[in-house]
Design a protein around this motif. Structure first.
Motif, short mmCIF file in Angstrom:
data_model
loop_
_atom_site.label_atom_id
_atom_site.label_comp_id
_atom_site.label_asym_id
_atom_site.label_seq_id
_atom_site.Cartn_x
_atom_site.Cartn_y
_atom_site.Cartn_z
N GLY A 715 12.20 -85.98 -49.58
CA GLY A 715 13.34 -85.09 -49.48
C GLY A 715 13.73 -84.55 -50.83
O GLY A 715 12.99 -84.70 -51.82
N GLU A 722 20.63 -78.41 -53.80
CA GLU A 722 20.09 -78.04 -52.49
C GLU A 722 19.61 -79.32 -51.80
O GLU A 722 18.57 -79.88 -52.15
CB GLU A 722 18.92 -77.07 -52.68
CG GLU A 722 18.23 -76.67 -51.39
CD GLU A 722 19.16 -76.03 -50.39
OE1 GLU A 722 19.59 -76.75 -49.45
OE2 GLU A 722 19.47 -74.84 -50.54
N GLN A 723 20.38 -79.80 -50.84
CA GLN A 723 20.07 -81.09 -50.22
C GLN A 723 19.44 -80.97 -48.83
O GLN A 723 19.17 -81.98 -48.19
CB GLN A 723 21.33 -81.94 -50.13
CG GLN A 723 21.75 -82.55 -51.47
CD GLN A 723 20.74 -83.58 -51.97
OE1 GLN A 723 20.41 -84.54 -51.28
NE2 GLN A 723 20.22 -83.36 -53.18
N MET A 724 19.19 -79.75 -48.37
CA MET A 724 18.53 -79.62 -47.07
C MET A 724 17.04 -79.84 -47.26
O MET A 724 16.41 -79.18 -48.09
CB MET A 724 18.77 -78.24 -46.46
CG MET A 724 18.11 -78.07 -45.08
SD MET A 724 18.41 -76.46 -44.30
CE MET A 724 20.09 -76.69 -43.73
N ASP A 728 13.68 -78.86 -42.51
CA ASP A 728 14.86 -78.27 -41.88
C ASP A 728 15.07 -76.83 -42.35
O ASP A 728 15.42 -75.95 -41.57
CB ASP A 728 16.10 -79.11 -42.19
CG ASP A 728 16.04 -80.48 -41.56
OD1 ASP A 728 15.23 -80.66 -40.63
OD2 ASP A 728 16.76 -81.38 -42.02
N LYS A 729 14.85 -76.60 -43.64
CA LYS A 729 15.02 -75.24 -44.17
C LYS A 729 13.99 -74.29 -43.55
O LYS A 729 14.31 -73.14 -43.20
CB LYS A 729 14.88 -75.26 -45.70
CG LYS A 729 15.02 -73.91 -46.37
CD LYS A 729 16.41 -73.31 -46.19
CE LYS A 729 17.46 -74.07 -46.97
NZ LYS A 729 18.79 -73.39 -46.89
N ALA A 732 14.92 -73.47 -39.99
CA ALA A 732 16.04 -72.53 -39.96
C ALA A 732 15.57 -71.11 -40.22
O ALA A 732 16.02 -70.15 -39.57
CB ALA A 732 17.09 -72.95 -40.99
N HIS A 921 12.14 -75.26 -55.86
CA HIS A 921 12.13 -75.42 -54.41
C HIS A 921 11.00 -74.62 -53.80
O HIS A 921 10.41 -73.75 -54.46
CB HIS A 921 13.46 -74.91 -53.82
CG HIS A 921 14.68 -75.56 -54.39
ND1 HIS A 921 15.68 -74.86 -55.01
CD2 HIS A 921 15.03 -76.87 -54.44
CE1 HIS A 921 16.62 -75.71 -55.41
NE2 HIS A 921 16.25 -76.93 -55.08
N TYR A 925 13.25 -71.47 -49.37
CA TYR A 925 14.67 -71.61 -49.73
C TYR A 925 15.23 -70.27 -50.21
O TYR A 925 16.33 -69.87 -49.82
CB TYR A 925 14.84 -72.67 -50.83
CG TYR A 925 14.67 -74.09 -50.34
CD1 TYR A 925 15.78 -74.86 -50.01
CD2 TYR A 925 13.41 -74.67 -50.22
CE1 TYR A 925 15.65 -76.18 -49.56
CE2 TYR A 925 13.26 -75.97 -49.78
CZ TYR A 925 14.38 -76.72 -49.45
OH TYR A 925 14.24 -78.02 -49.00
#
Length: 935
Positions: A715, A722-724, A728-729, A732, A921, A925
């Motif tokens: 993770g 940015e903690q997602m 999950d990103k 989305a 990232h 993102y």
């Protein structure tokens, strides 16, 4: 002769230990340049400042120690090797200063030629020299060899575009011709030297016969001997001195910086290929083109065309050309498209009366002209690829007067036949009468050396005496042509060169036996062996083109050096020698610190991937088959254990705090003998296990989402705003674009096999790869749905050995570019972003695609220069963190004003974040942040 003990003691006080090399592995590695000679230096010193050069030269003068300078070591005639002290450039010679909107540029000698042109590109300017090695060679070598190239000719070489120079003479004195104070000080301290140079100039200009011969010689492309034209072109001694340094190959002084007058880099260009039925008509066309608005005219004889006709991507018609065919590759450039079209019509009109066997008309289409230039550029490596193992590739470089070019070509062809060089080819820069001929040569026995000697003796007589041409047009004299300088120039000019040498280097310590030598056999000595080592690398010609993209270069070994050492180990073993100590050192220098990403293959003229050799050698030592089998079979448990380890590390961070944990981790790594990984603040937290239910009643287009094992385990770092998590990103973003994400069954047990392959466990790697392919076929309904892989290294791993044709596999860049952008409304952000193009993205051909997407999403995009591979290499960032640190040592300065960095590999992002001072990232993102669904 050993280096004096007093000299060594003083060098030890001057240069830190990590920049001095005297062990057998390092000295052998540095004893190689691109030529077919080898000398083993007794000491190699990496210098980081001019002051160090000054002090080393003062010490060398006091102790009469011979010194050789090296920039990139791509020189072809033996200029960059030494059996004494070899001085190589470190990181701090990379300065460049663009002046007057690009009209001039001042460069330090460590700047790669192509980097200089990148700096000038915003002004549509470039430096004049354009050698074929411009992506690897450095300014120091370009100036010291007076290198030219395909478009440069004689008018735009370093000599004719020189605006200023900073130099260091053999006694350690410094002169900057652009600094009035430096000039005044030098005139005060070296007035007698300057007066002698002025006197030599006056005497030479007064000798009408000698002056006329010098002017005639430099009407041609010529780098044989010292630059005597400085004595007739200039009367001011400072001008004479600086221009004598051009082309002096390190025999007269050290070039600390150079200022060029730049030349236009016209944006509009077109190329054509015209094939003539014979050499004579082809060369007559060259004479016509000499007065036409062409920027390059490259000649290719039938042998050179034959050498590439069966290569992938070559046009079918190349195979059907007649035995006597001879081709011209013509390029024209202009500031506007209308002017370019006018020039093209004029060029073709001038050739209207010539019969042609084949004609590929001028094209401005990059796909067309790149293919035509590929024919030209592939000729040299084509000979290297077919050479017999143990032989070397020799590329010679001569000039004939253009009006005698046809006869010169035919006479060279006759010499090839006479001496049995059946594989030899001819190509070259025809406008200047400059021909390169390439042949293979063994030096294993006296008969082979005698054959080479007889051939070169005849070439020298043919070119220099019979035709009055140049034995070296642009590759420099080196030790290769040093015995023939007097033959070409005559005794009076030759003795003048020696007077210059003794004036500027009275002790003879600067690069002895290069350019000028009193040994008539020097070109037949110190011939480099190229013994068989492994079929994966036996075609290596040790040119060094691979080195700029290697993350371990200057930390340990470059790809060229890895091959050099492995060749030596194999040769020693065949002789029955004990190689255990050499192999022990090679384990770390050659194998442990190799990222094995294969970028070297992209730069290699013969396509060698040194990483393949490294993986093979790792496989030879891979003796934990049972452990690899267990991990492959229980991969889900392996990922669970990895998550547990990351949770434990994060728990220790919470308990001790990040600074203390970093210190403790470093100590534990040292105590463990470097076996434990190094913790850093960029270390990821554990990702939650992936739990995805089957979608019900979703009619949106399906995308099979292959989440790489690192995405499933790692993770965000604890301090990352940015903690997602990446998965999950990505989901989305797919949802925003109107896609539904489908995950393969039993995903936690799936792996592309890369972790096993990189450690040398090929069988387990292939098993996991096939398991994954089967799962993707099932999830994609037999290939009906596209497959999105969120990490580019895994995508490459699946594609590089041939993927089931039913699968449509996309890396993040390609999927966003082809599937998402049309579905999204992008509002670019103001904050600048940095882009790291991973090795796998480069191999996938998506480098420009990644940069283009970033530029669409952000107003300012920074692509740090000189960072081609981050050196994290899967887990090397944990197990060999010094490789990652070395590869990214210049990153922080390059990205300090950026808000974020982008990449397409989660592991690469760990090292990038640690060494950049900003968070890196995945590309998704940024795209998600600046986008909304298109109406």
């Amino acid at each position: 002769m050993s280096l004096p003990a007093t000299f060594l003691q003083q060098v030890e006080r001057l240069i830190p230990r990590q920049r001095r090399f005297d062990d057998p592995l390092s000295t052998l590695a540095f004893g190689t340049d691109a030529s077919f000679y080898r000398l083993i230096p007794q000491l190699v010193v990496r210098v980081e400042s001019e002051e160090e050069v000054v002090q080393l030269l003062q010490l060398a003068s006091a102790e009469r120690v011979p010194v050789t300078f090296r920039a990139a070591g791509t020189s072809l005639s033996g200029q960059a090797i030494s059996d004494s002290l070899l001085i190589v450039l470190g990181d701090n010679w990379n300065g460049r200063e663009v002046r007057n909107q690009g009209a001039q540029i001042r460069l330090q000698p460590g700047v790669i030629g192509a980097q200089a042109n990148v700096a000038l590109a915003p002004w549509q300017r470039k430096i004049g020299p354009d050698p074929a090695s411009i992506n690897a060679c450095k300014i120091g070598g370009i100036v010291a060899n007076n290198a030219s190239g395909m478009c440069c000719g004689t008018a735009q070489n370093s000599y004719h575009t020189l605006a200023g120079m900073r130099l260091v003479l053999a006694d350690g004195s410094v002169l900057d011709t652009e600094d009035a104070a430096s000039v005044a000080a030098f005139q005060a301290s070296h007035g007698e030297l300057l007066e002698q140079l002025a006197r030599l100039g006056r005497q030479t200009r007064a000798d009408s016969e000698l002056a006329a011969r010098i002017r005639h010689k430099y009407r041609l492309k010529n780098t044989t001997g010292l630059s005597l034209n400085a004595l007739v072109d200039f009367d001011q001694p400072l001008d004479i001195l600086s221009h004598l340094l051009v082309g002096s190959e390190g025999t007269l002084g050290f070039i600390s910086s150079v200022t060029y007058h730049t030349v236009p880099d016209h944006p509009h260009k077109a190329s054509a290929l015209l094939v003539f039925p014979d050499v004579d008509s082809c060369c007559r066309a060259v004479s016509v083109l000499k007065s036409q608005p062409v920027s390059a005219v490259e000649l290719l004889d039938r042998r050179s065309l034959r050498s590439v006709e069966n290569k992938p991507g070559m046009p079918e018609w190349v195979r059907g050309l007649s035995a006597g065919a001879c081709a011209l590759l013509i390029e024209a450039r202009a500031a506007s498209q209308s002017l370019l079209h006018e020039q093209l019509a004029q060029i073709m009109d001038s050739l209207a009366d010539f019969a042609l066997e084949k004609r590929v008309d001028f094209s401005e289409d990059p796909a067309v002209y790149n293919q035509l230039w590929k024919i030209r550029k592939d000729t040299f490596p084509a000979v290297g690829a077919v050479r017999e193992t143990g032989t070397t590739v020799i590329i010679e470089d001569v000039t004939f007067p253009v009006e005698q070019l046809a006869e010169g070509v035919n006479r060279l062809l006759a010499l090839f036949d006479k001496h049995g060089y059946d594989e030899a080819i001819i190509f070259g820069h025809a406008l200047e009468g400059n021909l390169h001929f390439v042949f293979t040569q063994g030096f294993d026995n006296p008969e082979q050396v005698a054959r080479y000697q007889a051939f070169m003796d005849e070439v020298a007589l043919l070119v220099a005496v019979e035709f009055g041409g140049s034995l070296k047009a642009e590759h420099g004299t080196g030790r290769n042509m040093a015995p023939f300088v007097e033959l070409e120039w005559g005794t009076d000019a030759y003795q003048l060169m020696w007077r210059i040498k003794r004036l500027l280097d009275p002790l003879g310590i600067l690069n002895p036996d290069v350019v000028l030598s009193e040994d008539p056999q020097i070109h037949l000595k110190h011939l480099k062996p190229l013994p068989a080592a492994d079929e994966l690398v036996d075609k290596c010609i040790e040119c060094g083109f691979c080195e700029p993209v290697c993350p371990s270069k200057e930390l340990t070994l470059s790809p060229r050096q890895r091959i050099v050492i492995w060749r030596d180990i194999q040769a020693r073993q065949r002789r029955g020698e004990d190689t255990r100590e050499l192999e022990r050192r090679y384990q770390y220098q050659g194998l442990d610190t190799c990222a094995a990403t294969g970028l070297c293959a992209q730069r290699c003229p013969v396509g060698i991937n040194t990483g393949d050799l490294v993986r093979k050698l790792r496989g030879r030592d891979a003796n934990q088959q049972w452990r690899a089998d267990w991990l492959a079979t229980h991969f889900a448990a392996t990922l669970s254990a990895a998550r547990l380890t990351l949770r434990a590390a994060d728990g220790a961070r919470r308990l001790l705090g990040a600074p203390l944990l970093t210190k403790v981790s470093s100590g534990l790594r040292t105590v463990s003998g470097q076996r434990l990984p190094q913790w850093s603040s960029a270390m990821p937290q554990a990702a939650q296990p992936l739990r995805i239910g089957a979608p019900a009643g979703d009619a949106r287009p399906r995308v099979v989402y292959l989440a790489a094992c690192v995405s499933r385990v790692m993770g965000p770092a604890f301090a990352d705003p940015e903690q997602m998590p990446l998965i999950d990103k990505t989901r989305a973003l797919l949802d925003k674009a109107g896609f539904q994400a489908i995950f393969p069954e039993r995903q936690d047990n799936l792996c592309c096999g890369q972790p096993f392959a990189s450690k040398g466990y090929a069988e387990q790697a292939e098993r996991k790869r096939q398991e994954l392919v089967d799962a993707l076929l099932e999830a994609s309904r037999g290939g009906l749905d596209p497959v999105y892989c969120d990490t580019s290294p895994c995508t490459l791993r699946l594609l590089q050995d041939g993927l089931d044709p039913r699968l449509k596999l996309f890396d993040p860049v390609k999927f966003i570019r082809e599937k998402l952008l049309d579905r999204l409304q992008i509002t670019p952000q103001q904050q600048p972003v940095a882009v790291h193009v991973t090795c796998s993205t480069q191999h996938l051909g998506e480098a420009q695609g990644l940069i283009d997407i970033a530029r669409r999403c952000a107003r300012e995009v920074i692509v740090p220069e000189g960072i081609h591979c981050c050196g994290f290499a899967g887990d090397k960032g944990f197990t060999t963190p010094e490789l990652n640190a070395h590869a990214l040592r210049t990153l922080q300065d390059a990205v300090q004003h950026c808000s974020e960095g982008l990449s397409t590999s989660r592991t690469c992002e760990i090292g990038l974040s640690q060494h950049a001072g900003i968070d890196y990232h995945g590309l998704v993102y940024l795209v998600d942040r600046v986008s909304r669904p298109r109406a």
